[in-house]
Enzyme design. Sequence first.
Site, short mmCIF file in Angstrom:
data_model
loop_
_atom_site.label_atom_id
_atom_site.label_comp_id
_atom_site.label_asym_id
_atom_site.label_seq_id
_atom_site.Cartn_x
_atom_site.Cartn_y
_atom_site.Cartn_z
N LYS A 149 0.83 -1.20 0.00
CA LYS A 149 0.00 0.00 0.00
C LYS A 149 0.87 1.25 0.00
O LYS A 149 1.91 1.30 0.67
CB LYS A 149 -0.91 -0.04 1.23
CG LYS A 149 -1.96 1.06 1.32
CD LYS A 149 -2.85 0.80 2.53
CE LYS A 149 -3.90 1.85 2.73
NZ LYS A 149 -4.78 1.55 3.90
N SER B 188 -9.33 2.40 2.98
CA SER B 188 -8.34 3.10 2.19
C SER B 188 -7.39 2.17 1.42
O SER B 188 -6.55 2.65 0.66
CB SER B 188 -7.51 4.02 3.09
OG SER B 188 -6.80 3.28 4.07
N SER C 249 -10.30 -0.08 6.76
CA SER C 249 -9.56 0.10 5.51
C SER C 249 -9.04 -1.18 4.89
O SER C 249 -8.61 -1.17 3.74
CB SER C 249 -8.40 1.07 5.71
OG SER C 249 -8.89 2.37 5.94
#
Length: 480
Positions: free
Chosen positions: A80, A155, A179
């Site tokens: 990420k 996210s 997330s």
Amino acid sequence: MTDIHTHSATRIAREIRAGDRSPVDVVDATLDRIEERNDRTNAFVTVTGDAAREAAREAERAVKRGDDLGPLHGVPVAIKDLDDVAGVKTTFGSKLFADNVADADDEFVRRLKAAGAIVVGKTNTPEFGLGCTTDNRVVGPTGTPFDPDRISGGSSGGAGAALGDRLVPIAQGSDTGGSIRTPSSCCHVFGLKPSFGRVPRVDRPNAFSDQTPFSHTGPMARTVADAALMFEVMAGPDPGDPFSLPADDTDYLAATDRPVDDLRVAYSPDLDTYPVEPTVRAVVDDAVGAFEDAGATVERADPDLGHDQGEILDAYYTMAKILWESLFDGLERDHGLDPRGADRDRLRPVTVETILEAADVSTREYTRAQMVRSDVYDGIVDLLAEYDVLVTPTLGVTPFEHGEHPESVDGTPVDRLRGWLLTQPFNFSGHPVGAVPAGLTDEGLPVGMQVVGRRHADDVVLAASAAVERERPWHDAYPA
């Protein structure tokens, strides 16, 4: 090698160790797949092709030398874009860091590399991870592979899309309010929000920020076994994290093969306070039957959270705002940035509105929020004293079109940015949660459910999640 994208990480690693697959071929096929399909969803923001190919060549030399190979040797992994890979850009989804290159690996990245995993790129995230959808001013939005015009969640939306479109077999996510679980639901993949402290987070300048509320780093994959294998590599104490848990000898991969006929499952279709669309409820109602098919006992039961959805959400964002303000303090101290002044215009309007234009949190408001948090924690603990796991929907809605945040859910007005998640209570409590694909709606949109375990019982969550996968496999549902 054209079918490598359909294979699991456990299979790829096994075949590489046996000499039946070449790490170079695996990485080449993965990079070709990313180049061919990434434009569909915008999952990757950076692809590390040259470094990945060099790592693959070294991985192949290690196989030929007969070296002792790690459990993920030669397996491609995505990281990420909130986390650091040495020599690779970390943009945090923000124009403030569009050209920022990391000096060193984050600890979990170091562990993945030491286990033989090969980083092939960085996945998209909203600015600083502040959002339940994945969109930013650096590379734009990420869509679900099931309909790229719809959200992939946030996210860790880039990670979810990369998995759901079968660009990589495993990816890393992080979760402060849902997330990992939200993108897992939107992209029909499995994610694990581990027990708080099981995977260390060595954050600076504030080493203690991850308790406000609990933040987690964890694995995401298309199979529960792949996530368990990745989790075993990532987990373990680190002295730089004051909250990291001591090492244990749990075999998380073996847990995915356990029978669950002695498991007691509490099913709460709405946590007794969250609105859920009927289409979502119907899919989860059906999916819960997988536990019964596997021999577990399922009963309808709600936790007593002590507060309604609005009160829980208010308490959550009272605490989260303190976390975000701490982030901005770090930008000023460590990077010389001025997000409250000269650099303000380079931030997304929603970031400005959420942090800079929100009212300051008083000590009294924070203390009251912690009391709400305590009530939520007690309600979850009390229910799990009677049951092994709690199952509930992940979201109250299916993936919606970019920019079209829901104003209501099943006729109930909600906070349009975050009122459609059922995830925040478990960031209050720190319990482990598996995000399991529940099925598809008649429109072909994915629905997910949460499998919540007792504190530190990550193995039970993995066992329960794997039982659903055996009874209701989801691997053939991905877009062609």
